[in-house]
Design a protein around this motif. Structure first.
Motif, PDB file in Angstrom:
ATOM      1  N   UNK A  61      11.881  13.229   2.692  1.00 53.34           N
ATOM      2  CA  UNK A  61      12.395  14.586   2.570  1.00 53.34           C
ATOM      3  C   UNK A  61      11.629  15.438   3.561  1.00 53.34           C
ATOM      4  N   UNK A 113       4.710  10.127  -1.098  1.00 50.56           N
ATOM      5  CA  UNK A 113       3.572  10.245  -0.184  1.00 50.56           C
ATOM      6  C   UNK A 113       3.621  11.548   0.606  1.00 50.56           C
ATOM      7  N   UNK A 114       2.460  12.171   0.767  1.00 49.27           N
ATOM      8  CA  UNK A 114       2.394  13.399   1.566  1.00 49.27           C
ATOM      9  C   UNK A 114       2.174  13.032   3.023  1.00 49.27           C
ATOM     10  N   UNK A 115       3.249  13.046   3.807  1.00 53.60           N
ATOM     11  CA  UNK A 115       3.145  12.710   5.228  1.00 53.60           C
ATOM     12  C   UNK A 115       3.369  13.962   6.073  1.00 53.60           C
ATOM     13  N   UNK A 116       3.055  13.858   7.362  1.00 54.94           N
ATOM     14  CA  UNK A 116       3.132  15.036   8.239  1.00 54.94           C
ATOM     15  C   UNK A 116       4.511  15.691   8.206  1.00 54.94           C
ATOM     16  N   UNK A 117       5.553  14.880   8.107  1.00 53.24           N
ATOM     17  CA  UNK A 117       6.910  15.433   8.191  1.00 53.24           C
ATOM     18  C   UNK A 117       7.402  15.994   6.866  1.00 53.24           C
ATOM     19  N   UNK A 118       6.736  15.687   5.763  1.00 49.06           N
ATOM     20  CA  UNK A 118       7.196  16.150   4.463  1.00 49.06           C
ATOM     21  C   UNK A 118       6.791  15.191   3.371  1.00 49.06           C
ATOM     22  N   UNK A 119       7.752  14.784   2.554  1.00 52.78           N
ATOM     23  CA  UNK A 119       7.455  13.889   1.438  1.00 52.78           C
ATOM     24  C   UNK A 119       8.235  12.594   1.606  1.00 52.78           C
ATOM     25  N   UNK A 120       7.523  11.479   1.597  1.00 46.40           N
ATOM     26  CA  UNK A 120       8.159  10.177   1.762  1.00 46.40           C
ATOM     27  C   UNK A 120       8.061   9.411   0.450  1.00 46.40           C
ATOM     28  N   UNK A 121       9.127   8.737   0.064  1.00 45.61           N
ATOM     29  CA  UNK A 121       9.093   7.955  -1.169  1.00 45.61           C
ATOM     30  C   UNK A 121       9.127   6.464  -0.853  1.00 45.61           C
ATOM     31  N   UNK A 122       8.205   5.737  -1.463  1.00 39.75           N
ATOM     32  CA  UNK A 122       8.160   4.277  -1.342  1.00 39.75           C
ATOM     33  C   UNK A 122       8.262   3.684  -2.734  1.00 39.75           C
ATOM     34  N   UNK A 123       8.919   2.551  -2.818  1.00 47.02           N
ATOM     35  CA  UNK A 123       8.896   1.790  -4.061  1.00 47.02           C
ATOM     36  C   UNK A 123       8.120   0.513  -3.763  1.00 47.02           C
ATOM     37  N   UNK A 124       7.092   0.257  -4.549  1.00 49.71           N
ATOM     38  CA  UNK A 124       6.251  -0.907  -4.275  1.00 49.71           C
ATOM     39  C   UNK A 124       6.126  -1.793  -5.511  1.00 49.71           C
ATOM     40  N   UNK A 147      -0.608  11.177   9.869  1.00 48.75           N
ATOM     41  CA  UNK A 147      -0.528  10.378   8.638  1.00 48.75           C
ATOM     42  C   UNK A 147       0.003   8.979   8.954  1.00 48.75           C
ATOM     43  N   UNK A 196       0.843  -1.187   0.000  1.00 45.87           N
ATOM     44  CA  UNK A 196       0.000   0.000   0.000  1.00 45.87           C
ATOM     45  C   UNK A 196       0.883   1.244   0.000  1.00 45.87           C
ATOM     46  N   UNK A 201       9.567  -1.154  -0.540  1.00 54.77           N
ATOM     47  CA  UNK A 201      10.901  -0.648  -0.200  1.00 54.77           C
ATOM     48  C   UNK A 201      10.801   0.827   0.159  1.00 54.77           C
ATOM     49  N   UNK A 237      -3.307  19.568   8.186  1.00 55.85           N
ATOM     50  CA  UNK A 237      -3.177  19.374   9.626  1.00 55.85           C
ATOM     51  C   UNK A 237      -4.336  20.005  10.376  1.00 55.85           C
ATOM     52  N   UNK A 271      -0.253   5.088   0.643  1.00 55.48           N
ATOM     53  CA  UNK A 271      -1.364   6.008   0.889  1.00 55.48           C
ATOM     54  C   UNK A 271      -0.909   7.447   0.665  1.00 55.48           C
ATOM     55  N   UNK A 272      -1.877   8.348   0.513  1.00 52.46           N
ATOM     56  CA  UNK A 272      -1.657   9.801   0.431  1.00 52.46           C
ATOM     57  C   UNK A 272      -0.674  10.147  -0.687  1.00 52.46           C
ATOM     58  N   UNK A 305      13.005   7.074   0.952  1.00 49.16           N
ATOM     59  CA  UNK A 305      13.519   8.237   1.700  1.00 49.16           C
ATOM     60  C   UNK A 305      12.395   9.115   2.224  1.00 49.16           C
ATOM     61  N   UNK A 325       3.949  21.163   1.192  1.00 47.59           N
ATOM     62  CA  UNK A 325       2.671  20.527   1.520  1.00 47.59           C
ATOM     63  C   UNK A 325       2.442  20.306   3.009  1.00 47.59           C
ATOM     64  N   UNK A 326       3.534  20.087   3.762  1.00 46.85           N
ATOM     65  CA  UNK A 326       3.325  19.749   5.177  1.00 46.85           C
ATOM     66  C   UNK A 326       2.866  20.959   5.987  1.00 46.85           C
ATOM     67  N   UNK A 337       7.517  -6.712  -0.986  1.00 49.20           N
ATOM     68  CA  UNK A 337       6.849  -5.858  -1.976  1.00 49.20           C
ATOM     69  C   UNK A 337       6.979  -4.353  -1.724  1.00 49.20           C
TER      70      UNK A 337
END
Ligand SMILES: Cc1cc2nc3c(=O)[nH]c(=O)nc-3n(C[C@H](O)[C@H](O)[C@H](O)COP(=O)(O)OP(=O)(O)OC[C@H]3O[C@@H](n4cnc5c(N)ncnc54)[C@H](O)[C@@H]3O)c2cc1C
Ligand SMILES: Nc1ncnc2c1ncn2[C@@H]1O[C@H](COP(=O)(O)O)[C@@H](O)[C@H]1O
Lengths: 248, 310
Positions: B183, A157-168, B94, A139, B178, B248, A141-142, B181, B239-240, B176
């Motif tokens: 930012x 992903x748009x998370x509270x701390x900033x931008x998170x990158x996932x590879x799925x 989140x 999954x 990974x 928020x 999300x966001x 990072x 965005x945050x 499935x």
């Protein structure tokens, strides 16, 4: 490669909600209904992926009453290649919706579910994650940015701390956040064409889905109102008003 | 008696400040409260959690598979530990929103999102329609999975000293997914979600350069900085910083909405602010309907003057 997009029919986001005086819910009779805005974004993303040749089919799925057909027509006008209406006149809560979507996902041999991150009526923000759990798949999300490359997707992903990158790896569930894209304006010829496409009807029972135990809404109330404030004329008056409240 | 499991969100070896608010909700439910720390090495986070009031025990599940906040890895570990608990609570961040439904679905129980008031172990208030209606809901029998609306609760104090225990979970990292990072926006300003004062700017700012007016004022009064969706979408700020239904949800003592019209989706994020100040050049802007103090004027003259005089 098939993608499923779940589309929910909700009170239009511009409508000012009225709570029924007897506390039994909100007024929905005669109120404008639309596709959940996050699902429009999910639809738009699927169409763009298809335009880029990353996916070949888009199956729009809705769970709800007879009027949900309108929502599927909107999805077809966006460019869905097939529409499935899971008919249910009751209130469908996220876990039940997720079971139904997981069943369709399996039946269709889909690789991707793109859902909205939340429905703006129940504001639950659950269904996509639940589908991923039920199918034991990845999954993301966001989502604010999605790149599909063969059987892999990179999602920012748009998370509270900033931008998170996932590879799925696919199959996977992605839920759309606001900034993923800007949905296109639907053109009249596409809307007309969408009217003629047949919609596949099914039910939870046909899909072998049992409804989950429901959370019961006992009462619906309007939010507490804020008392009317003051309007000041100058910055000095503003500072004085803040001082009076002990805030400056 | 209720047995409550609180999931400890953390980053960089520090406990998320929201966990102390989740504990406030847990204390309203009543019962024995256990905090679960899932990490590669959770010792420091567990030590912080152990100090929070109302915590009976802290469980630490250390595993290399839990090094990053990946829902597909966290959920099975939580489900394993959750056996025997009546409630599993997450912060309504989140992080919590990502993981909680995955746990609920695995447990085969519904989830109650954004709990803003606790009436009993099974009866809660939660907002719907962007907070334009508040529902009282009753959970069915079985484990109750909850995300807590942080703006509705006051953090518990940190005067306790609970026992910390290790717990082993049989989790292997899902192939499935990974984690690549994060930012993060590094900022010396107070964190938006815990700041006492917040200054937000809207579309009216017109550019990221102009947003300096907002930052300067915020720095003068020691405030966190937020923004409307329009300001974020236009690329003025990251965005945050978005405040609202889908950004928020905050509850500062003092909130400044500057050049923000006051759309319902924005108001959904500031309903719990103690005092709302609106600065807008349009006297008819809906923000004035909720503002405690309103000033009609051009922000580009008003805000610098305010910065100079405060
Ligand atoms: C599903 C959905 C979710 C959403 N979620 C959010 C959310 O989480 N947060 C959010 O904020 N929005 C959200 N929105 C968007 C929301 O509906 C509004 O579009 C947005 O809040 C408008 O931002 P704004 O007030 O900055 O811009 P505008 O509405 O354009 O308002 C700008 C204001 O600035 C004033 N102004 C202009 N120039 C000056 C000046 N020189 N001095 C003083 N005042 C000036 C104008 O009078 C006006 O009132 C969402 C929308 C949807 C559909
Ligand atoms: N009844 C439904 N029909 C179709 N899609 C749904 C339904 N309920 C939820 N969804 C999907 O799940 C997303 C999240 O909904 P929710 O978990 O209710 O906030 C929505 O944006 C839809 O994509």
């Amino acid at each position: 490669m098939k993608a499923i997009v779940s589309v929910k029919r909700v009170v239009d986001y511009n409508v000012r909600i009225q709570v029924k005086p007897d506390g039994s819910g909100v007024v929905t009779d005669g109120v404008k209904m639309s596709m959940n805005p996050f699902d429009e974004i999910a639809m738009e993303e699927a169409v763009r992926l298809k335009e880029k040749g990353k996916i070949t089919e888009i199956i729009a799925v809705t769970i709800g009453g007879a009027k949900n057909e309108e929502t599927l027509r909107t999805a077809l006008a966006f460019g869905a290649t097939k529409a499935i209406h899971i008919k249910d006149e009751g209130e469908v809560q996220p876990l039940t919706a997720a079971r139904a979507l997981a069943a369709v996902f399996k039946k269709e041999g889909a690789s991707l579910l793109i859902a909205g991150k939340q429905a703006i009526d129940d504001d639950a923000n659950q269904t996509g994650q639940m589908v991923a759990a039920l199918l034991d798949i990845a999954q993301a999300t966001f989502a604010g940015k999605v790149d599909v490359d063969g059987n892999k997707a990179t999602v920012v992903r748009e998370v509270d701390a900033g931008l998170e990158t996932l590879e799925i790896d696919l199959p996977a569930v992605i839920t759309a956040d606001l900034r993923l894209n800007e949905p296109r304006y639907l053109k009249l010829p596409d809307i007309m064409k969408a009217k003629r496409i047949p919609i596949e009807a099914t039910t939870l029972a046909d899909l072998g889905v049992t409804a989950a135990a429901a959370v019961k809404t006992v009462k619906t109330a309007p939010p507490p109102t804020r008392s009317k404030g003051v309007v000041v004329k100058t910055v000095d008056d503003l500072i004085a008003a803040l001082k009076a409240k002990g805030l400056a | 008696m209720s047995k409550i499991l609180v999931i400890a969100e953390h980053a960089d070896g520090k406990l998320n400040a929201g966990v102390a608010k989740v504990l406030a909700a847990a204390s309203k439910i009543g019962g024995e409260v256990t905090v679960l720390v899932l990490a590669a090495d959770g010792a420091a986070v567990a030590a912080e959690a152990a100090k929070l009031d109302g915590v009976a025990k802290v469980l630490v599940a250390d595993s290399a598979a839990l090094a990053n906040p990946v829902a597909a890895n966290l959920a099975p570990a939580i489900v394993e530990v959750a056996a025997g608990y009546s409630h599993v609570l997450f912060p309504g961040t989140t992080f919590g929103k990502d993981v909680a439904p995955r746990v609920a679905a695995k447990l085969g129980v519904p989830q109650i999102s954004d709990v803003m008031a606790v009436h009993s172990g099974s009866s809660f208030d939660r907002p719907v329609y962007a907070g334009n209606a508040i529902t009282t809901v009753e959970a069915p029998a079985g484990t109750i999975v909850i995300t807590v609306r942080l703006a509705s609760f006051t953090a518990v104090a940190a005067s306790g000293s609970a026992a910390v225990e290790k717990v082993s979970v049989g989790v292997t990292a899902a192939a499935h997914t990974r984690y690549v990072k994060l930012e993060a926006q590094k900022s010396a300003r107070p964190d938006l979600q815990s700041a006492n004062k917040v200054v937000s700017g809207g579309r009216a700012l017109g550019s990221s350069e102009n947003f300096k007016v907002i930052f300067d004022f915020a720095d003068k009064i020691g405030a966190g900085v937020g923004a409307s969706r329009a300001a974020v979408d236009s690329g003025y700020v990251p965005n945050d910083m978005q405040v609202g239904q889908t950004g928020k949800i905050i509850a500062p003592e003092l909130y400044f909405a500057i050049g923000i019209s006051g759309a319902i989706q924005h108001l959904a994020g500031i309903k719990d602010a103690r005092t709302i100040v609106a600065i807008n050049k349009d006297a008819e802007a809906p923000i004035f309907e909720v503002a405690d103090i309103g000033l009609v004027g051009d922000l580009f003259t008003v805000v610098p003057e305010l910065t100079a005089k405060m």
